[in-house]
Design a protein around this motif. Structure first.
Motif, PDB file in Angstrom:
ATOM      1  N   ALA A  56       0.847  -1.196   0.000  1.00 18.62           N
ATOM      2  CA  ALA A  56       0.000   0.000   0.000  1.00 18.62           C
ATOM      3  C   ALA A  56       0.884   1.248   0.000  1.00 18.62           C
ATOM      4  O   ALA A  56       0.621   2.214  -0.731  1.00 18.62           O
ATOM      5  CB  ALA A  56      -0.924  -0.001   1.215  1.00 18.62           C
ATOM      6  N   PHE A  83      -7.805   4.752  -7.466  1.00 13.29           N
ATOM      7  CA  PHE A  83      -7.739   3.528  -6.675  1.00 13.29           C
ATOM      8  C   PHE A  83      -7.489   2.308  -7.551  1.00 13.29           C
ATOM      9  O   PHE A  83      -6.632   1.475  -7.241  1.00 13.29           O
ATOM     10  CB  PHE A  83      -9.038   3.322  -5.889  1.00 13.29           C
ATOM     11  CG  PHE A  83      -9.167   1.928  -5.339  1.00 13.29           C
ATOM     12  CD1 PHE A  83      -8.448   1.551  -4.212  1.00 13.29           C
ATOM     13  CD2 PHE A  83      -9.973   0.988  -5.967  1.00 13.29           C
ATOM     14  CE1 PHE A  83      -8.538   0.256  -3.716  1.00 13.29           C
ATOM     15  CE2 PHE A  83     -10.066  -0.302  -5.472  1.00 13.29           C
ATOM     16  CZ  PHE A  83      -9.351  -0.665  -4.346  1.00 13.29           C
ATOM     17  N   PHE A  87      -4.587  -0.391  -7.052  1.00 11.63           N
ATOM     18  CA  PHE A  87      -4.995  -1.739  -6.682  1.00 11.63           C
ATOM     19  C   PHE A  87      -4.413  -2.773  -7.643  1.00 11.63           C
ATOM     20  O   PHE A  87      -3.884  -3.814  -7.227  1.00 11.63           O
ATOM     21  CB  PHE A  87      -6.520  -1.812  -6.676  1.00 11.63           C
ATOM     22  CG  PHE A  87      -7.073  -3.136  -6.238  1.00 11.63           C
ATOM     23  CD1 PHE A  87      -6.824  -3.619  -4.966  1.00 11.63           C
ATOM     24  CD2 PHE A  87      -7.869  -3.893  -7.084  1.00 11.63           C
ATOM     25  CE1 PHE A  87      -7.338  -4.840  -4.550  1.00 11.63           C
ATOM     26  CE2 PHE A  87      -8.384  -5.104  -6.676  1.00 11.63           C
ATOM     27  CZ  PHE A  87      -8.120  -5.583  -5.415  1.00 11.63           C
ATOM     28  N   GLN A  90      -0.615  -3.177  -7.085  1.00 10.80           N
ATOM     29  CA  GLN A  90      -0.319  -4.038  -5.937  1.00 10.80           C
ATOM     30  C   GLN A  90      -0.266  -5.497  -6.350  1.00 10.80           C
ATOM     31  O   GLN A  90       0.615  -6.247  -5.949  1.00 10.80           O
ATOM     32  CB  GLN A  90      -1.413  -3.901  -4.874  1.00 10.80           C
ATOM     33  CG  GLN A  90      -1.302  -2.739  -3.942  1.00 10.80           C
ATOM     34  CD  GLN A  90      -2.332  -2.856  -2.828  1.00 10.80           C
ATOM     35  OE1 GLN A  90      -2.024  -2.630  -1.685  1.00 10.80           O
ATOM     36  NE2 GLN A  90      -3.555  -3.213  -3.152  1.00 10.80           N
ATOM     37  N   GLN A 100      -6.155  -7.724  -1.293  1.00 12.41           N
ATOM     38  CA  GLN A 100      -7.430  -7.025  -1.386  1.00 12.41           C
ATOM     39  C   GLN A 100      -7.225  -5.544  -1.083  1.00 12.41           C
ATOM     40  O   GLN A 100      -6.101  -5.069  -0.979  1.00 12.41           O
ATOM     41  CB  GLN A 100      -8.439  -7.681  -0.447  1.00 12.41           C
ATOM     42  CG  GLN A 100      -8.678  -9.157  -0.828  1.00 12.41           C
ATOM     43  CD  GLN A 100      -9.738  -9.827   0.016  1.00 12.41           C
ATOM     44  OE1 GLN A 100     -10.730  -9.215   0.399  1.00 12.41           O
ATOM     45  NE2 GLN A 100      -9.535 -11.092   0.322  1.00 12.41           N
ATOM     46  N   ASN A 101      -8.311  -4.823  -0.938  1.00 11.08           N
ATOM     47  CA  ASN A 101      -8.227  -3.362  -0.858  1.00 11.08           C
ATOM     48  C   ASN A 101      -8.082  -2.822   0.562  1.00 11.08           C
ATOM     49  O   ASN A 101      -7.963  -1.621   0.764  1.00 11.08           O
ATOM     50  CB  ASN A 101      -9.472  -2.736  -1.499  1.00 11.08           C
ATOM     51  CG  ASN A 101     -10.748  -3.093  -0.746  1.00 11.08           C
ATOM     52  OD1 ASN A 101     -10.788  -4.060   0.003  1.00 11.08           O
ATOM     53  ND2 ASN A 101     -11.789  -2.320  -0.950  1.00 11.08           N
ATOM     54  N   HIS A 102      -8.072  -3.703   1.573  1.00 13.51           N
ATOM     55  CA  HIS A 102      -8.138  -3.236   2.956  1.00 13.51           C
ATOM     56  C   HIS A 102      -6.965  -2.347   3.344  1.00 13.51           C
ATOM     57  O   HIS A 102      -7.138  -1.334   4.028  1.00 13.51           O
ATOM     58  CB  HIS A 102      -8.224  -4.428   3.910  1.00 13.51           C
ATOM     59  CG  HIS A 102      -9.296  -5.408   3.558  1.00 13.51           C
ATOM     60  ND1 HIS A 102     -10.608  -5.037   3.387  1.00 13.51           N
ATOM     61  CD2 HIS A 102      -9.251  -6.750   3.318  1.00 13.51           C
ATOM     62  CE1 HIS A 102     -11.326  -6.108   3.084  1.00 13.51           C
ATOM     63  NE2 HIS A 102     -10.521  -7.143   3.023  1.00 13.51           N
ATOM     64  N   LEU A 104      -4.956  -0.439   1.536  1.00  9.99           N
ATOM     65  CA  LEU A 104      -5.025   0.886   0.909  1.00  9.99           C
ATOM     66  C   LEU A 104      -6.082   1.754   1.562  1.00  9.99           C
ATOM     67  O   LEU A 104      -5.885   2.953   1.768  1.00  9.99           O
ATOM     68  CB  LEU A 104      -5.328   0.748  -0.583  1.00  9.99           C
ATOM     69  CG  LEU A 104      -4.142   0.704  -1.550  1.00  9.99           C
ATOM     70  CD1 LEU A 104      -4.630   0.395  -2.958  1.00  9.99           C
ATOM     71  CD2 LEU A 104      -3.359   2.012  -1.539  1.00  9.99           C
ATOM     72  N   ASN A 105      -7.203   1.168   1.896  1.00 10.12           N
ATOM     73  CA  ASN A 105      -8.327   1.964   2.389  1.00 10.12           C
ATOM     74  C   ASN A 105      -8.125   2.458   3.815  1.00 10.12           C
ATOM     75  O   ASN A 105      -8.408   3.608   4.116  1.00 10.12           O
ATOM     76  CB  ASN A 105      -9.620   1.164   2.294  1.00 10.12           C
ATOM     77  CG  ASN A 105     -10.124   1.084   0.858  1.00 10.12           C
ATOM     78  OD1 ASN A 105      -9.617   1.785  -0.013  1.00 10.12           O
ATOM     79  ND2 ASN A 105     -11.101   0.241   0.616  1.00 10.12           N
ATOM     80  N   ARG A 126      -6.496   9.912   1.555  1.00 10.05           N
ATOM     81  CA  ARG A 126      -7.543   9.438   0.649  1.00 10.05           C
ATOM     82  C   ARG A 126      -8.711  10.406   0.630  1.00 10.05           C
ATOM     83  O   ARG A 126      -9.142  10.891   1.687  1.00 10.05           O
ATOM     84  CB  ARG A 126      -8.028   8.061   1.117  1.00 10.05           C
ATOM     85  CG  ARG A 126      -9.172   7.478   0.303  1.00 10.05           C
ATOM     86  CD  ARG A 126      -9.695   6.231   0.987  1.00 10.05           C
ATOM     87  NE  ARG A 126     -10.825   5.640   0.289  1.00 10.05           N
ATOM     88  CZ  ARG A 126     -11.661   4.751   0.803  1.00 10.05           C
ATOM     89  NH1 ARG A 126     -11.478   4.333   2.048  1.00 10.05           N
ATOM     90  NH2 ARG A 126     -12.674   4.271   0.104  1.00 10.05           N
ATOM     91  N   ASN A 131     -12.307   8.968  -4.443  1.00 13.01           N
ATOM     92  CA  ASN A 131     -11.549   7.716  -4.332  1.00 13.01           C
ATOM     93  C   ASN A 131     -10.148   7.861  -4.930  1.00 13.01           C
ATOM     94  O   ASN A 131      -9.656   6.977  -5.626  1.00 13.01           O
ATOM     95  CB  ASN A 131     -12.292   6.556  -4.985  1.00 13.01           C
ATOM     96  CG  ASN A 131     -12.031   5.239  -4.263  1.00 13.01           C
ATOM     97  OD1 ASN A 131     -11.601   5.226  -3.113  1.00 13.01           O
ATOM     98  ND2 ASN A 131     -12.288   4.141  -4.932  1.00 13.01           N
TER      99      ASN A 131
END
Length: 373
Positions: A56, A83, A87, A90, A100-102, A104-105, A126, A131
């Motif tokens: 990330a 995003f 994503f 990655q 998964q996106n966790h 980054l978020n 962010r 986004n």
């Protein structure tokens, strides 16, 4: 902050910044965080890789460099990185295919704040409406006396080096497994010790799940069940364990499924009662067997879950409903016993082959190593 990978980080900093390298490390919370997250590098393939949070950081810093902001002062006017592009990037990186996106978020920032609770900044910024993402540029610019140093390129170099180190360790792990396939008939004790070494709390979560599956698959392999719709027409079936997907898959809390009993298995390294109850809720409170990466005795785990559940949920009926959904708890000691019994039944070679096959699939590892053996 001295961790196994810190020495390499210091070498990279010294090569880039000379005598100022150690001072830059001391002033950079981001470098210190990366040092903490890369401590698994020298513990081989068995240790957790922590790639999600590292990547990330990597992708937002890489975007910062690619857009030339390391050489300009206009980053505050940048519209931010999309995003979907971050994503996808990655997942192009080593061991990143199923991320998964966790991270980054929020997960990366949340963990950073646990390590540095009084920090003015978080690494990833962010905009929820658009986004779009940015790296906190203040964390990339380290000021020492009258000079400011930008550590963006160093961060990329450190994480690249870490990924390569882990990749080398994993290649050695696969090589060892492949060699064990050949020697297990001549030296079964060596193969046994190797696999028992994979059943430990510090093992990478994905490898632990793979090894757990391989052991349980052959532990249940010869156990039979008789079932049918008419008492004089019964079917005879062996218990068969299926792995339902990748370890990072969002599969509703089901890691293995047993046919024909329909048992659900969930592998976890957490002793957090909320995590257990969340997994139970995901499958509509269907009974689950938990495979726990812990040396704690099974009785202690169950007592601990109930005790914490009673503390969090004041209604005893709710606690009982959830606890009734825990069909069985299998800890590391239980897995070792299952493994020993499977060896006695002659399944050592099968377990090794299953570990190799599942590992290559999980880590998207090419079969090129087979050509070297």
């Amino acid at each position: 902050m001295e961790k196994p990978f810190t020495e390499i980080i210091n070498e990279i900093l010294e090569a880039r910044f000379g005598n100022q390298g150690s001072d830059i490390f001391d002033k950079s919370q981001l470098l210190q965080y990366i040092s903490l997250k890369t401590r698994a590098a020298n513990r081989g393939a068995k240790a957790r890789g922590s790639f999600a949070n590292l990547y990330a950081i990597y992708v937002v810093v890489e975007d910062y460099i690619e857009k030339g902001f390391d050489k300009s002062s206009t980053y505050d006017k940048y519209e931010g990185a999309e995003f979907i592009r971050l994503f996808r990037r990655q997942r192009e990186l080593p061991f990143g295919t199923k991320l998964q996106n966790h991270a980054l978020n929020n997960r990366m920032n949340s963990e950073f704040q646990k390590f540095f609770p009084v920090s003015e900044y978080v690494p990833i910024l962010r905009n929820l409406e658009t986004n779009r993402y940015w790296v906190a540029e203040n964390m990339l610019k380290i000021k020492l006396r009258t000079k400011t140093y930008n550590i963006a390129h160093v961060i990329i170099e450190i994480i690249d080096k870490y990924a390569q180190t882990k990749k080398n360790a994993f290649e050695q792990f696969i090589q060892s497994c492949v060699e064990l396939q050949d020697i297990q008939t001549k030296n079964p004790e060596e193969a046994k010790i190797f696999i028992l070494g994979l059943l430990a709390p510090n093992v990478d979560a994905r490898l632990f799940e793979i090894v757990s599956y391989a052991i349980l698959k052959y532990y249940y392999h010869d156990q039979k069940i008789y079932w049918g719709f008419e008492i004089d027409k019964l079917n005879e079936d062996n218990l068969t364990l299926y792995k339902t997907g990748r370890t990072n898959a969002n599969d509703g809390g089901i890691d293995f499924v047993m046919k024909p009993l329909g048992r659900f298995f969930q592998v976890t390294e957490s002793l957090d009662v909320k995590k257990y109850f969340l997994d139970i809720d995901k499958v509509q409170r269907y009974p689950i067997t938990f495979v726990v990466k812990s040396e704690e005795p099974v009785e202690n785990i169950i007592v601990g879950i109930r005790k914490n559940a009673s503390r969090i949920y004041s209604v005893q009926a709710i606690v009982d409903t959830y606890m009734d959904c825990i069909e069985e708890v299998i800890n590391i000691s239980s897995l070792r016993n299952c493994f020993i019994q499977s060896i006695q039944q002659g399944y050592l070679k099968n377990i090794i082959e299953e570990i190799v096959s599942q590992s290559k699939t999980e880590f998207n590892y090419q079969d090129e190593i087979d050509d070297k053996v």
